[in-house]
Design an enzyme around this catalytic site. Structure first.
Site, PDB file in Angstrom:
ATOM      1  N   ASN A 136       0.682  -1.124  -0.003  1.00  0.00           N
ATOM      2  CA  ASN A 136      -0.038  -0.231  -0.020  1.00  0.00           C
ATOM      3  C   ASN A 136       0.813   1.317   0.154  1.00  0.00           C
ATOM      4  OD1 ASN A 136      -1.535  -2.272   2.190  1.00  0.00           O
ATOM      5  ND2 ASN A 136      -2.423  -1.169  -0.020  1.00  0.00           N
ATOM      6  N   ILE A 145       1.207   6.640  -0.153  1.00  0.00           N
ATOM      7  CA  ILE A 145       0.036   6.137   0.599  1.00  0.00           C
ATOM      8  C   ILE A 145      -0.876   5.933   0.628  1.00  0.00           C
ATOM      9  CG2 ILE A 145      -0.063   5.953   3.289  1.00  0.00           C
ATOM     10  CD1 ILE A 145       1.930   7.487   4.099  1.00  0.00           C
ATOM     11  N   CYS A 146      -0.977   4.819   0.328  1.00  0.00           N
ATOM     12  CA  CYS A 146      -3.143   4.536   0.244  1.00  0.00           C
ATOM     13  C   CYS A 146      -3.438   3.605   1.191  1.00  0.00           C
ATOM     14  CB  CYS A 146      -2.759   3.230  -0.863  1.00  0.00           C
ATOM     15  SG  CYS A 146      -4.610   3.242  -1.784  1.00  0.00           S
ATOM     16  N   LEU A 147      -4.406   5.288   1.903  1.00  0.00           N
ATOM     17  CA  LEU A 147      -4.877   4.591   3.403  1.00  0.00           C
ATOM     18  C   LEU A 147      -6.086   5.445   3.227  1.00  0.00           C
ATOM     19  CD1 LEU A 147      -4.524   3.530   6.166  1.00  0.00           C
ATOM     20  CD2 LEU A 147      -3.387   4.857   7.083  1.00  0.00           C
TER      21      LEU A 147
END
Ligand SMILES: [Zn+2]
Ligand SMILES: [Zn+2]
Ligand SMILES: [Zn+2]
Ligand SMILES: [Zn+2]
Ligand SMILES: [Zn+2]
Ligand SMILES: [Zn+2]
Lengths: 561, 191
Positions: B78, B86-88
């Site tokens: 991620n 960041i993929c959040l």
């Protein structure tokens, strides 16, 4: 509308007075099936018969629930236009329509006004789906739409006013303490300072705090900042949730009115916009800054807006008979991906194949005549024009893709090359007609200007004398548009078709192409040299061919005319 | 509303040594430009690693989420192995103004424990995570040791560099020789 896989074909000429127009019902069965399926699915739960007691006959005017798609009530339109489908209305006139639907839902489900909008949005303004979901499991339905606390709070208030009624079991939300809101401040006997979790101010009085029905309270300044920021972010603000992390309760106009009153008109606009965006039966006119909305019952068809934009109500693109929306979107995507590859072929100049003089194509017609050597050739394939003529028995022989390469070569590279060649063949012709369509549109504007001039002055020719030219040019624009999409259509036809369908389609296409080139040539003459009868006749012929071709596709390409 | 009082209050609560395994401090005088630090959790390939996070606090904060990016290179489905992006969800549409920079950093720490390979930021890493978990764990640990751990591999790099090789080449040779110093040096010497 991409969720629909139906292969509906949009028939632009459905108003054709042809007596055999009725026969078109059969090939449409794809879309028909879908409609029927949806209908039976939605017929199951009839809200007026569900054992909910208090809702019985809540709204005797509620339309029957048989129709799967929310349809705008028939009494809304003027009698003269009520049969028109699709039709165009200014978006502002839809506000009343939206409120009517909300009113119905509020009454039918006994929910607070502020919950209705979020509920309908959650179900994409499909009233029947909402009702079915609600009576299946109200708790889950309200939770999903983010209005559970809002609805329960209203019920609690009603319970409070009628204390004898104890039929409903306790839910967790009822036992949770309701913190101060403006409408129900804490009693003055408990003036404990409160903390706002957003700005971290820990010395706030209850009157400085506000909360949605979920009871998560924040200070009024933070509410105002939060809502203002959401609304400034744009149309998605109608899906904003309570600022508390993890809370699913949806913000409504009530909070905006109370905490960000200066933004309420913007909020109302976004609510209406979302009504049009989500509704299966409405589509914004794609014209620049245009606020007209197309309404359709059948979900298919082409409209022309007062701003001059024509579009397909199902996908919003330019009308694209005979291609179906799905194939058109595939095609447009492909063209975008292949644009670099295709560019070399689309230079706006070409060398005369005989004397190599560069020739610029500045007219709509594909019949090129070299100024230098008078050689006549086809713009698309650069072959001599006489090869395309009827006298050689070939008609317009430029539309068929013939695989000239060595098809025995089964390597991946060879296959890919063949596929690219096939695409380029269709793209090149699609693009050529697209350019010619643009040219014809420009020509149409000039013709209109000329007509105005003729009306003012008293030249040799009268206004009525050039009306035929306007009609012809309009027909030309139409032909180019249809021809353009016939290549998209042909690209998606099975290349290995052995039933002769493809061949017959190409025959129709060829005929239309031939007569369109004829009309184009005739109408590009200067006025004094123009063969008026020829143009009028050719316009009629070409109109006939467009209709034939569309009808052929409409009939599923089974019947030869 | 100015977000500065809130940011100051937050910084007080998440300074160094607050015991949570994450912290954030201003880079300079601007309290909208922060540097965060996350300790890799035990029993993960990130154990022993110290990860630096770039934190930009927007003017609209806390109505808009803080923008975060890994400065320390990290191998995680991620997080981009190239840019540190960041993929959040809570740093995007699931952000709530009631969340804080500290809760966001703690969420990042949790992300290091439980990856979401179905919503990847780095497709290459995600593919490895799904198809070859052993190899993923090995590489994630290698990257942690190389880039996030001041003691383990950096010592090896340091020693190889001291022998007169460029740092970039030293790291590459060590990587190619599974962090065996002797083999790496031999490779660099062309032996
Ligand atoms: Zn506040
Ligand atoms: Zn809440
Ligand atoms: Zn319009
Ligand atoms: Zn369409
Ligand atoms: Zn020539
Ligand atoms: Zn040709």
């Amino acid at each position: 509308m991409s969720e629909s896989d139906s292969e509906e074909i949009e028939y632009q000429y459905s108003d054709d007075s042809d007596s055999d127009a009725e026969e078109t019902a059969a090939p449409q069965e794809d879309s028909g099936d879908e409609e029927r399926k949806e209908e039976s699915k939605d017929e199951k739960p009839n809200p007026l018969k569900t054992p909910s007691g208090k809702h019985t006959n809540a709204n005797p005017n509620a339309p029957p629930t048989g129709s799967s798609r929310f349809s705008l009530s028939p009494d809304y339109s003027s009698p003269s236009s009520s049969t028109e489908d699709p039709r165009l209305v200014p978006s502002s006139s839809l506000k009343g329509e939206m409120l009517n639907v909300l009113e119905e839902i509020i009454e039918m489900l006994s929910i607070p006004e502020e919950a209705a909008g979020a509920l309908m949005r959650c179900f994409k303004w499909n009233k029947e789906k909402l009702i079915a979901s609600y009576f299946d499991d109200p708790e889950r339905c309200l939770q999903k739409a983010g209005v559970l606390k809002r609805v329960r709070m209203l019920e609690d208030r009603q319970d409070a006013s009628a204390p004898t009624k104890t039929s409903r079991p306790l839910t967790p939300s009822r036992t949770s303490p309701r913190t101060a809101t403006r409408s129900t401040p804490l009693p003055p006997s408990s003036p404990l300072p409160q903390t706002c979790l957003i700005c971290c101010d820990d010395d706030l009085t209850p009157s400085e705090m506000y909360s949605m029905p979920c009871s998560h309270s924040f200070c009024c300044d933070c509410w105002s900042g939060f809502l203002g920021n959401k609304i400034d972010e744009g149309p998605s603000c109608v899906y904003a949730k309570c600022p508390q992390a993890g809370c699913e309760e949806i913000v409504s106009g009530e909070e905006v009115k109370a905490m960000a009153p200066s933004k309420i008109s913007q909020w109302d606009k976004y609510e209406l916009r979302s009504f049009v965006d989500l509704n299966k039966n409405t589509r914004w006119c794609p014209g620049t800054d245009c606020t007209m909305v197309a309404i359709t019952k059948a979900g298919v068809g082409d409209v022309k807006c007062s701003c001059g934009t024509s579009f397909c109500v199902k996908c919003g693109e330019e009308p694209h008979t005979p291609v179906v929306c799905k194939d058109l979107s595939l095609w447009l995507e492909k063209c975008q991906n292949e644009s670099e590859t295709a560019n070399w072929i689309l230079a706006n100049t070409k060398k005369c194949p005989k004397c190599a003089t560069r020739i610029e194509k500045n007219q709509g017609c594909n019949h090129m005549v070299c100024q230098q050597c008078k050689h006549e050739f086809c713009w698309i394939c650069v072959q001599p024009w006489e090869d395309h003529g009827a006298n050689t028995g070939g008609y317009y022989k430029c539309n068929k893709f013939s695989d000239k390469s060595n098809s025995d070569d089964q390597s991946d590279a060879a296959k890919a090359q063949r596929e690219l060649d096939r695409y380029l063949h269709y793209y090149q012709r699609y693009h050529a007609h697209s350019q010619a369509q643009k040219f014809a549109k420009k020509q149409l504007q000039q013709t209109e200007q000329r007509m105005v001039q003729l009306q003012d002055g008293s030249a040799h020719t009268s206004w009525i004398d050039v009306q035929f030219l306007k009609t012809a040019t309009e027909q030309l624009v139409e032909c180019r548009r249809v021809l353009k999409y016939t290549y998209t259509f042909a690209y998606y036809l099975d290349p290995s078709d052995k039933t002769g369908k493809k061949e017959r389609f190409e025959h129709h296409q060829e005929m239309l192409e031939k007569f369109t080139e004829n009309l184009s040539e005739l109408s590009e003459q200067s006025l004094d040299k123009m063969d008026r009868t020829g143009v009028v006749n050719m316009t009629r012929v070409v109109d006939r061919f467009v209709k034939n071709l569309c009808k052929y596709v409409e009939d599923g390409m089974e019947i030869e005319d | 509303m100015s977000s500065d009082p809130r940011i100051r209050k937050e910084l007080k609560e998440c300074g160094p040594d607050n015991g949570s395994g994450v912290f954030a401090v201003p880079v300079g005088d601007d309290i909208h430009d922060l540097r965060g630090e996350i300790l890799g959790s035990e029993d993960t390939p990130f154990q022993g690693g110290i990860f630096n996070i770039e934190i930009k606090v927007p003017v609209q904060y806390p109505f808009e989420p803080p923008k975060m990016r890994f400065i320390t290179k990290i191998w995680h489905p991620n997080i981009s192995s190239q840019t540190g992006a960041i993929c959040l969800d809570i740093l995007k549409d699931q952000w709530s103004p009631a969340l804080t920079i500290k809760t966001a950093l703690l969420s990042l720490q949790a992300l290091l424990c439980a990856a979401e390979p179905t919503d990847p930021q780095d497709a290459v890493v995600a593919e490895m995570y799904i198809k070859n978990r052993v190899e993923y764990d090995r590489k994630a640990k290698e990257w942690t040791d190389t880039y996030a751990n001041p003691s383990v591999n950096s010592g090896k790099i340091q020693r190889v560099v001291e022998m007169g090789f460029e740092k970039e080449k030293a790291v590459k040779a060590l990587e190619e020789n599974e962090w065996d110093e002797e083999k790496a040096v031999n490779a660099l010497l062309g032996m």
